[in-house]
Design a protein around this motif. Structure first.
Motif, PDB file in Angstrom:
ATOM      1  N   CYS A  87       0.894  -1.375  -0.087  1.00 21.73           N
ATOM      2  CA  CYS A  87      -0.118   0.135   0.161  1.00 21.73           C
ATOM      3  C   CYS A  87       0.808   1.298  -0.060  1.00 21.73           C
ATOM      4  O   CYS A  87       1.846   1.248   0.685  1.00 21.73           O
ATOM      5  CB  CYS A  87      -0.940   0.093   1.412  1.00 21.73           C
ATOM      6  N   HIS A 144     -14.233  -3.904   1.251  1.00 17.56           N
ATOM      7  CA  HIS A 144     -14.326  -3.226  -0.305  1.00 17.56           C
ATOM      8  C   HIS A 144     -15.555  -3.633  -1.186  1.00 17.56           C
ATOM      9  O   HIS A 144     -16.002  -4.581  -0.902  1.00 17.56           O
ATOM     10  CB  HIS A 144     -13.064  -3.272  -0.992  1.00 17.56           C
ATOM     11  N   GLN A 153     -13.029  -7.551  -1.020  1.00 15.10           N
ATOM     12  CA  GLN A 153     -11.623  -7.628  -0.253  1.00 15.10           C
ATOM     13  C   GLN A 153     -11.731  -7.090   1.134  1.00 15.10           C
ATOM     14  O   GLN A 153     -12.487  -6.088   1.250  1.00 15.10           O
ATOM     15  CB  GLN A 153     -10.572  -6.954  -1.041  1.00 15.10           C
ATOM     16  N   GLU A 155      -9.994  -5.984   4.759  1.00 15.40           N
ATOM     17  CA  GLU A 155      -8.659  -5.239   4.922  1.00 15.40           C
ATOM     18  C   GLU A 155      -8.583  -5.055   6.647  1.00 15.40           C
ATOM     19  O   GLU A 155      -9.857  -4.614   7.061  1.00 15.40           O
ATOM     20  CB  GLU A 155      -8.342  -4.064   4.132  1.00 15.40           C
ATOM     21  N   VAL A 159      -1.943  -1.535   8.072  1.00 16.92           N
ATOM     22  CA  VAL A 159      -3.064  -2.110   7.352  1.00 16.92           C
ATOM     23  C   VAL A 159      -2.492  -3.496   6.830  1.00 16.92           C
ATOM     24  O   VAL A 159      -1.324  -3.657   6.484  1.00 16.92           O
ATOM     25  CB  VAL A 159      -3.691  -1.456   6.264  1.00 16.92           C
ATOM     26  N   ALA A 175      -4.239  -6.997   4.100  1.00 12.06           N
ATOM     27  CA  ALA A 175      -5.228  -7.712   3.757  1.00 12.06           C
ATOM     28  C   ALA A 175      -5.460  -9.076   4.168  1.00 12.06           C
ATOM     29  O   ALA A 175      -4.379  -9.685   4.736  1.00 12.06           O
ATOM     30  CB  ALA A 175      -4.798  -7.980   2.034  1.00 12.06           C
ATOM     31  N   THR A 198       2.287  -6.532   5.728  1.00 12.17           N
ATOM     32  CA  THR A 198       1.587  -5.122   6.620  1.00 12.17           C
ATOM     33  C   THR A 198       2.285  -4.102   5.794  1.00 12.17           C
ATOM     34  O   THR A 198       3.575  -4.061   5.306  1.00 12.17           O
ATOM     35  CB  THR A 198       2.236  -5.362   7.892  1.00 12.17           C
ATOM     36  N   TRP A 202      -8.354   2.379  -0.080  1.00 11.82           N
ATOM     37  CA  TRP A 202      -8.748   2.288   1.046  1.00 11.82           C
ATOM     38  C   TRP A 202      -8.762   3.659   1.771  1.00 11.82           C
ATOM     39  O   TRP A 202      -7.808   4.303   1.683  1.00 11.82           O
ATOM     40  CB  TRP A 202      -8.167   1.061   1.989  1.00 11.82           C
ATOM     41  N   CYS A 237      -3.547   0.281  -2.799  1.00 11.92           N
ATOM     42  CA  CYS A 237      -2.812  -0.936  -2.429  1.00 11.92           C
ATOM     43  C   CYS A 237      -2.904  -2.088  -3.626  1.00 11.92           C
ATOM     44  O   CYS A 237      -3.809  -1.997  -4.389  1.00 11.92           O
ATOM     45  CB  CYS A 237      -3.615  -1.723  -1.291  1.00 11.92           C
ATOM     46  N   ASN A 288      -2.917  -5.436  -3.203  1.00 11.31           N
ATOM     47  CA  ASN A 288      -3.529  -6.642  -2.721  1.00 11.31           C
ATOM     48  C   ASN A 288      -4.826  -6.573  -3.379  1.00 11.31           C
ATOM     49  O   ASN A 288      -5.688  -5.605  -3.735  1.00 11.31           O
ATOM     50  CB  ASN A 288      -3.674  -6.734  -1.436  1.00 11.31           C
TER      51      ASN A 288
END
Length: 895
Positions: free
Chosen positions: A504, A820, A824, A826, A837, A839, A848, A872, A893, A895
Motif C-alpha cells: 500500500c 471493499h 476484499q 482489510e 494495514v 489484507a 503489512t 482504502w 494497495c 492486494n
C-alpha cells in the motif's frame, strides 16, 4: 428567447422512440446523461446519450452533439466507438445511441496503475493511431484526444483494445457534410481542446489545425503513461499552460524515469515538435516509431497512402445508420463555456456522462494487468484545473494573455523546463470518477483561513500527485508561516507514509477540521458520491456536550465544507460510525445521556448532511451501547450491548431495519447471562463490544464475553430464516427453572444462536469486530494481559466453523475491519506507535504496510473501501497540540 424545459430523469423500463428500453442510468454530467438500454427488436445492449434539457435550445450545442455521432459514424474502425443511431426523443431532446462499453478509461487505468508498462503503452497508442488513420483519411481531426477519451475494453476474443471516444469537437477538414453551422463551430480564431494535450497551433487559435494536432496529443499521452505525470504543469492556470506549450522546452522522459531508453526521448521530441513539418506526419509513422523505440512489434496498418480508398470505405455506411437532425438557425449569442457541473460529475471534459462506466460486478481484476511488479503504485494527479475543460476563447485574448504571462515568466523565472503537473481544480462534466472515484477539485480556501492553510492545501495536492518530497516542503513552509501543531502533524504523518514499503502507498492525508482546540472523538469515514464523508465527535459548540460533526473531503483530503452538526438533538454523542449504501451514507451512533439517550441511526445525503430524522433503535435511556451495523439482503441488522439489570452484566440485543431504516418488529434479545445464585460467588457474565456481519443467509455476531475471570471472544451464528429473529428473541423470564420434586436446577446462560469460543488458546481477548467478504467472514481482536498482540480468525460463512486462527501482529492492538465493494477485506490496527494495514484472505494475513503515527492508547481506527480497486480510507485519532485530533489517510494497495 426559448425557455429550457426542466430536466427529466428517465426511469428504468421507459421506452424511447419506440425501440430502446431503458435499463438504468449509468452517468450524468452538465451536458448530458447516459443510460444503459436495450434495442428491443435486436435484443442488443446500447448506451443512450441524451442532451440536457436546458441545452436543447442551443443550436451550437446541438450541432456539436450531433457532430459526435456524425464523426464517429463516418469511420469504420474497431478502435473508434461505434454509433448506431441519433435523433430526438419524443420530448425533443437530442440523443445518440452507441455501443455499450465495459472496462475503464485510460485515465482510470493510470489512476489505478500509475506507471503503464512500455508494451501496454505501445499497444494502446498504436491502436489509437490505427483508429486515427481511418478518421484522418475521412477528413476528420479529433482535436480533443486525452486519456479520458480513450477507453480500454475487450473484444469478442477477450483481447484488450483501445477505443477513441467523444468526437464532439472533431473538425471536418475535408468536405464531409460541411455546412454553415459546422463552419461556425470550427471558425478561425477560436481555441478548442484540453490544454494539457493541445498542440501549439491549437493554442494559437490557428485555422490551419490539421491531423497532426492529434499526433501531438498521442505523444503527450504516451509520455504520461510511462512517467505517471502530464507533460505540462497545468495547475498554474490556462495562460501559463499556453505559454509553456508555445515556447517552453518539453521535459526529457528519461530524466523522469531513468529506465526509459534514449530512443523514446528522441521519439517524444519529434512527437512534440512545434514545427508541424518536423513532427510525425501520419499516425502510422508515429506508431511505428514508438514500437521501434521499445523494440516491440509494430501493429498492422491499412495502406495509409491509399487515403481515397479508406475515405470511400468510411462513406459506405448505410444511409439510415445515423440520422443527423438539422437544428434551427443558431441564435445570435456568444459561445461560452458550459456551466460548471455538480461536484459529482466533474472532470476535465464536457462530454458529459460517457457511456463507458464499468457496470456493477465487473471489477478491475477482470482487466489484464498493465504495470509490472516493480512499478510503484500511486494515484494519478487530480483532474485538470478549472480551465482544463473544453472551451472557446477568442484568439486575440488568448495570445495577449499568453504573451504577457510568458514574458514575465521567462524574465523572472528563466527558461526552465516545466516540471510535470501536480494537480488542480476541474471543470467540465464527465461523470467518470477521478483517481479515487470521488470528485476533485479542491475549492479555493475560504478567505478567513490563514495563509498556512493554503500552503498545506498545496502540499496535499502535491502528495496526491506523487510528489511526497514537494509535499513535505510545503508542510514545512506552512509550519514556518504559523501552522504550528497542524503543520507538524502533516509532516510527521506524511514522512511515515512516504517512506513506507509494502503493498500500500499513502496517496492522500487529511486533517478534517482546522481551528478547534477541543478534543476530537474517534473519526469514521465512508465514501460518498461527492467525496469521502468524515465524522467525528467534539464539544466545540457546547462544553461537555459532544455532537457528531462531518465534512466531505476531496481527492487530496481537503475539506469541501465547514463541519456540520449531524446530531443537533444529541446530548452526549458517542462513537459515530458510517456505512455507504448506494449514493447515500448511514450514520449509526449512540447518546449516552439526556432525553435522547439510546442507539440511533439516520440517513445522510450526498453532501454528508442530515437527510432524515434519527431513528431510535434501543431503549430510550442513557448508557454505553457500542452498536454495530451491517447490511443484509432485505435491509440492515444492528447489534448493541445493554445493561438491563443493574445486578447483571451486559447482554446483547438486535434490531432488524428495512431499507429505509425503519425497524421491523421489536428489539431482539440475543443473550441472557445469569447472576450466580448465593452462596456461589462471582459476577454475572457480561457481553461487550458486539460486531455484526451478514454472510450469505447467516447473521454473525462476535463479542467479548467476560466470564469466570476469563475474557473470551465469542462467535454467534444466527440463520436469517430462524423464527426467533421474527419475534423478540429470548424471553425475559428467569433462567432458573424449577426441578420436579422441589428445588431449582443450576441456572444456565442462554444465547439465541449457536455460540462458539474463538480464542480457544485460552489467551484473554477484547475488542472483537467482524466482517464478511468474498473469501469468508473474518474476526479480529486484541489479546490482553501478558500475551499481547492482534489476532485474526477465518469463519466459514456456511458452517460457521473457525477455519484458522492466527496472531498476525505480536505487539498489535485495536484491530478494525473494512470491506471493499469488490469483497476484499482489510484490517487496520496499531503496533509500536504506528498505524498499519494488511489484507485478509483465505490464505491468511497479507504483508503489512505502515503509513501513520499514533500515540498512547487511542480508540481503534476505522477503515472502509474506496471506489477503485485496492483503494482504502483509514481514519484514526492522535494527540496534537495537547488535544486529540482526527486524521484520515487514503491508500492505494496492490492486494
Amino acid at each position: 428567447m426559448p425557455v429550457a424545459q426542466p430536466e427529466t430523469k428517465i426511469l428504468a423500463g421507459a421506452l424511447l422512440i419506440g425501440k430502446y428500453r431503458v435499463i438504468r442510468e449509468i452517468g450524468r454530467g452538465g451536458m448530458a446523461a447516459v443510460y444503459e438500454a436495450e434495442h428491443i427488436a435486436l435484443g442488443k445492449k446500447v448506451a443512450i446519450k441524451i442532451l440536457a434539457s436546458e441545452l436543447s435550445n442551443s443550436a451550437v450545442v446541438i450541432e456539436r452533439f450531433f457532430r459526435e455521432a456524425r464523426a464517429a459514424a463516418s469511420v469504420k474502425s474497431p478502435y473508434i466507438v461505434e454509433v448506431y443511431d441519433s435523433g430526438r426523443l419524443e420530448d425533443g431532446r437530442p440523443f445518440i445511441a452507441m455501443e455499450y462499453l465495459e472496462g475503464e478509461s485510460l485515465y482510470d487505468r493510470m489512476a489505478r496503475v500509475r506507471l503503464i508498462d512500455p508494451v501496454t503503452t505501445v499497444r494502446v497508442i498504436s491502436q489509437c493511431a490505427k483508429g486515427l488513420v481511418k478518421a484522418h483519411a475521412a477528413g476528420i481531426v479529433h482535436r480533443d484526444l486525452k486519456p479520458e477519451n480513450i477507453h480500454l475494453t475487450k473484444n469478442e476474443e477477450g483481447e484488450e483494445i483501445a477505443k477513441i471516444l467523444d468526437f464532439g469537437l472533431a473538425k471536418f477538414y475535408a468536405p464531409v457534410r460541411t455546412d454553415e453551422k459546422t463552419a461556425r463551430l470550427t471558425r478561425e480564431g477560436a481555441v478548442f481542446g484540453t490544454p494539457a494535450y493541445m498542440s501549439p497551433e491549437q493554442v494559437k487559435g490557428q485555422g490551419t489545425v490539421d491531423h497532426r494536432a492529434d499526433l501531438w496529443a498521442l505523444g503527450c499521452m504516451a509520455f504520461e503513461c510511462l512517467t505517471g505525470r502530464p507533460v505540462w504543469n497545468t495547475d498554474q492556470g490556462v495562460a501559463m499552460t499556453f505559454a509553456a506549450i508555445a515556447a517552453a522546452a518539453p521535459p526529457i522522459p528519461s530524466k523522469m524515469r531513468p529506465d526509459l531508453p534514449p530512443a523514446f526521448d528522441e521519439w517524444f521530441k519529434k512527437a512534440l515538435e512545434r514545427d508541424v513539418v518536423k513532427r510525425f506526419q501520419t499516425a502510422k509513422e508515429l506508431s511505428d516509431g514508438l514500437a521501434k523505440a521499445f523494440n516491440t512489434s509494430q501493429i498492422s496498418f491499412v495502406n495509409v497512402g491509399d487515403l481515397e480508398r479508406v475515405a470511400a470505405e468510411a462513406e459506405e455506411l448505410p444511409s439510415d445508420s445515423v440520422q443527423i437532425y438539422e437544428s434551427a438557425k443558431p441564435p445570435a449569442i456568444e459561445v461560452t463555456p458550459p456551466p460548471r457541473s455538480s461536484p459529482s460529475s466533474q472532470r476535465g471534459s464536457d462530454n458529459s456522462a460517457i457511456p463507458l462506466l464499468r457496470p456493477p460486478g465487473l471489477s478491475a481484476t477482470d482487466l489484464p494487468p498493465t504495470a509490472g511488479p516493480e512499478a510503484p503504485l500511486s494515484t494519478r494527479p487530480p483532474p485538470r484545473p478549472s480551465g482544463a475543460g473544453r472551451f472557446v476563447v477568442p484568439v486575440i485574448a488568448v495570445v495577449a494573455i499568453a504573451g504577457v504571462v510568458y514574458l514575465g515568466w521567462t524574465r523572472i523565472m528563466g527558461p526552465k523546463t516545466p516540471q510535470p503537473a501536480t494537480s488542480g481544480a476541474a471543470s467540465g462534466s464527465s461523470t467518470v470518477p477521478p483517481a479515487s472515484g470521488i470528485p476533485d477539485p479542491t475549492p479555493p480556501v475560504a478567505p478567513e483561513e490563514p495563509k498556512w492553510a493554503v500552503t498545506i492545501s498545496e502540499g496535499q495536492r502535491l502528495l496526491t500527485a506523487g510528489d511526497s518530497e514537494g509535499a513535505l516542503k510545503k508542510f514545512a513552509e506552512a509550519q514556518a508561516q504559523g501552522g504550528g501543531a497542524v503543520a507538524k502533524a502533516f509532516i510527521e504523518q506524511v514522512k511515515i507514509g512516504a517512506s513506507t514499503v509494502g503493498p500500500c502507498k499513502l496517496v492522500a492525508f487529511s486533517h478534517p477540521r482546522f481551528g478547534y482546540e477541543r478534543p476530537a472523538g474517534r473519526p469514521s469515514v465512508a465514501l460518498g458520491v461527492k467525496g469521502a464523508v468524515v465524522v467525528w465527535t467534539d464539544d466545540h459548540e457546547q462544553s461537555k456536550h459532544d455532537h457528531a460533526y462531518s465534512v466531505v473531503i476531496d481527492n487530496t483530503g481537503h475539506p469541501l465544507s465547514k463541519p456540520r452538526d449531524l446530531t443537533p438533538e444529541g446530548d452526549f454523542v458517542m462513537r459515530p460510525s458510517l456505512l455507504t449504501v448506494d449514493d447515500k451514507v448511514v450514520l449509526l451512533y449512540w447518546d449516552r445521556s439526556g432525553n435522547s439517550g439510546g442507539v440511533r441511526a439516520r440517513w445522510l445525503d450526498q453532501d454528508g448532511r442530515i437527510d432524515a430524522p434519527s431513528v431510535l433503535l434501543s431503549a430510550a435511556k442513557g448508557g454505553d451501547y457500542w452498536p454495530s451495523m451491517d447490511r443484509g439482503p432485505d435491509g440492515f441488522w444492528v447489534a448493541w450491548q445493554d445493561e438491563r439489570d443493574p445486578q447483571k452484566g451486559n447482554d446483547l440485543f438486535l434490531r432488524h431495519l428495512d431499507t429505509d431504516l425503519k425497524p421491523i418488529g421489536p428489539e431482539i434479545r440475543a443473550t441472557d447471562y445469569i447472576v450466580p445464585p448465593a452462596p456461589e460467588k462471582g459476577k454475572a457474565a457480561s457481553a461487550r463490544f458486539p460486531g455484526v456481519a451478514v454472510g450469505g443467509n447467516t447473521l454473525f455476531i462476535t463479542y467479548g464475553l467476560d466470564r469466570d475471570k476469563a475474557h473470551q471472544i465469542v462467535r454467534m451464528r444466527l440463520p436469517l430464516t430462524m423464527p426467533e429473529l421474527k419475534g423478540s428473541g429470548l424471553d425475559d423470564k428467569a433462567a432458573i427453572a424449577p426441578v420436579p420434586g422441589g428445588g431449582h436446577e443450576k441456572p444456565k446462560d442462554r444465547e439465541l444462536g449457536d455460540a462458539t469460543i474463538v480464542n480457544d488458546d485460552r489467551v484473554d481477548g477484547d475488542l472483537p469486530t467482524m466482517a464478511c467478504g468474498k473469501e469468508g467472514c473474518f474476526i479480529v481482536w486484541q489479546s490482553t494481559g501478558r500475551a499481547q498482540g492482534a489476532q485474526a480468525a477465518l469463519i466459514d460463512p456456511v458452517k460457521g466453523l473457525v477455519v484458522w486462527r492466527k496472531k498476525f501482529a505480536p505487539k498489535g492492538s485495536h484491530p478494525s475491519l473494512g470491506v471493499h465493494a469488490d469483497g476484499q477485506v482489510e484490517v487496520a490496527f496499531y503496533e509500536e506507535g504506528r498505524v498499519r494495514v494488511a489484507a485478509l484472505s483465505r490464505d491468511g494475513v497479507g504483508t503489512t504496510t505502515t503509513f501513520g503515527k499514533v500515540s498512547g492508547d487511542q480508540p481503534r481506527p476505522w477503515i472502509s473501501g474506496g471506489r477503485l480497486k485496492g483503494e482504502w480510507y483509514v481514519s484514526w485519532q492522535d494527540i496534537e497540540g495537547g488535544h486529540t485530533e482526527a486524521y484520515v489517510a487514503r491508500l492505494s494497495c496492490r492486494n
